[in-house]
Design an enzyme around this catalytic site. Structure first.
Site, PDB file in Angstrom:
ATOM      1  N   GLU A 103       0.797  -1.225   0.000  1.00 22.36           N
ATOM      2  CA  GLU A 103       0.000   0.000   0.000  1.00 22.36           C
ATOM      3  C   GLU A 103       0.843   1.296   0.000  1.00 22.36           C
ATOM      4  O   GLU A 103       0.648   2.160  -0.854  1.00 22.36           O
ATOM      5  CB  GLU A 103      -0.873  -0.046   1.254  1.00 22.36           C
ATOM      6  CG  GLU A 103      -1.946   0.969   1.300  1.00 22.36           C
ATOM      7  CD  GLU A 103      -2.657   0.918   2.666  1.00 22.36           C
ATOM      8  OE1 GLU A 103      -2.516  -0.084   3.395  1.00 22.36           O
ATOM      9  OE2 GLU A 103      -3.332   1.894   2.980  1.00 22.36           O
ATOM     10  N   ASP A 128      -0.128  -9.692   3.869  1.00 24.36           N
ATOM     11  CA  ASP A 128      -1.486  -9.619   4.441  1.00 24.36           C
ATOM     12  C   ASP A 128      -2.561  -9.816   3.363  1.00 24.36           C
ATOM     13  O   ASP A 128      -3.735  -9.926   3.687  1.00 24.36           O
ATOM     14  CB  ASP A 128      -1.702  -8.250   5.094  1.00 24.36           C
ATOM     15  CG  ASP A 128      -0.733  -7.985   6.236  1.00 24.36           C
ATOM     16  OD1 ASP A 128      -0.105  -8.951   6.702  1.00 24.36           O
ATOM     17  OD2 ASP A 128      -0.612  -6.829   6.654  1.00 24.36           O
ATOM     18  N   GLY A 171      -1.349  -9.187  10.040  1.00 24.39           N
ATOM     19  CA  GLY A 171      -2.592  -8.729   9.413  1.00 24.39           C
ATOM     20  C   GLY A 171      -3.095  -7.527  10.196  1.00 24.39           C
ATOM     21  O   GLY A 171      -3.808  -7.672  11.169  1.00 24.39           O
TER      22      GLY A 171
END
Ligand code: F6P
Length: 341
Positions: A103, A128, A171
């Protein structure tokens, strides 16, 4: 000759070297010289780059980590950092950059492409599996396999000692690892960030199992999971302003032990899930992603990310991939729930 840059940013994971190797092979076939940018976007800020050729990529397919190094940079970058990246990119003579990352790395790529016309193609990396726009990111499969093996090992000791074993996996925002490793490892309770849990529901399930004669249970919890009404300790920021989570397993274990009276132990798997040899699956999708990324550079598909859809290589706008996290599959979670009793 054209010049292609490649960088690996954010958290490392198994499979990064498979991507680098594939990019170098395919890029050379297409007539590019490949420049390895060191430590993610930081390499462009610090002007730290070197040519990567077949000699350097030989023997790295199965090696964890990244031969280019990595760093965590949290977007948005400040003006000075952006200006340095822009300046060093131009000075390097590179025609395009392949940014391999999750991300944060891809958000920086998007910013540089959108506002500074840097020609960038993204490759999705996320243990994740939290990136949208792709069915899988590489690194996830290895993490699930490592976590499953650990759950298997903890299963036997939990059973021998008649204990509850609470296993914390990675996660932060999404519970993919907990869900898939939990199902594969036969977990009885799975807690994920997407669905905050009620402690009394969990304890009721555990008590029901014990009533049936089962004197042990396996609880798998994502580090970003939340127990309603209870704060997670150690939450805070890392030194670059990134969000850190963790130790939810301790909270959960204490609450379970207090409420049920069953002896409970905690195992936090941590970075073990990110180290070591990639699975065959991650090597294969890493290789496919690398090839496709070079094809996208050749086709000038800048501002886009390679994506895996129904086992076919596709592409998607980076904007779409980073807009929101890809949350767990409801059907899969429903299946997992049936094993809580
Ligand atoms: O983003 C991937 C991830 O593995 C998260 O699950 C975890 O919270 C984080 O990285 C930890 O990163 P580090 O400790 O390396 O900064």
């Amino acid at each position: 000759m054209q010049k292609l840059g490649i960088l690996t940013g954010g958290a490392d994971c198994p499979g990064l070297n498979s991507v680098i190797r594939a990019v170098v092979h395919k890029a050379m076939l297409e007539g590019y010289v490949v420049t390895g940018i060191k430590n993610g976007w930081m390499g462009l800020i610090e002007n730290d780059m070197r040519i990567v050729d077949l000699r350097l990529t030989s023997g790295i397919l199965d090696r964890g980590g990244t031969i280019l190094g990595t760093s965590r940079l949290i977007p948005p970058l400040d003006k000075a950092q952006t200006a340095l990246i822009h300046e060093n990119f131009k000075r390097s003579g590179m025609d395009a950059v392949i940014a391999v990352g999750g991300e944060d790395t891809l958000k920086i790529a998007l910013e540089l492409h959108k506002h500074h016309a840097v020609p960038v193609v993204g490759v999705p990396k996320s243990i994740d599996n939290a990136l949208s726009g792709t069915d899988y990111a590489f690194g996830f499969d290895t993490a699930v396999n490592v976590a499953t093996e650990c759950i298997d090992r903890l299963h036997t000791t939990a059973e021998s000692h008649h204990r509850i074993m609470v296993i914390e996996v990675m996660g932060r925002y999404t519970g993919w690892i907990a869900l898939e490793a939990g199902i594969a490892g036969g977990a009885h309770i799975i807690c994920v960030p997407e669905l905050p849990v009620n402690i009394s529901d969990i304890c009721d399930s555990l008590k029901a199992r014990h009533k049936r004669g089962k004197t042990f249970s396996i609880v798998v919890v994502s580090e970003g999971a939340k127990v309603l009404g209870h704060e997670t300790p150690f939450a805070g920021e890392d030194r670059r302003g990134g969000q850190r989570v963790g130790r939810i397993a301790e909270v959960l274990a204490n609450l379970i032990e207090q409420s049920t009276g069953y002896e409970t132990r905690v195992s936090v798997l941590g970075h073990i899930q990110r180290g070591g040899t990639p699975t065959a699956y991650d090597r294969i999708i890493g290789t496919r992603f690398g090839f496709k990324a070079v094809e996208m550079v050749v086709a000038k598909r800048f501002g886009e990310m390679v994506s895996l859809r129904d086992n076919k290589m596709r592409s998607v706008k980076i904007e779409e991939a980073v807009r929101q996290h890809k949350t767990i599959d409801d059907d899969l979670y429903a299946i997992a729930k049936t094993f809580s009793v």
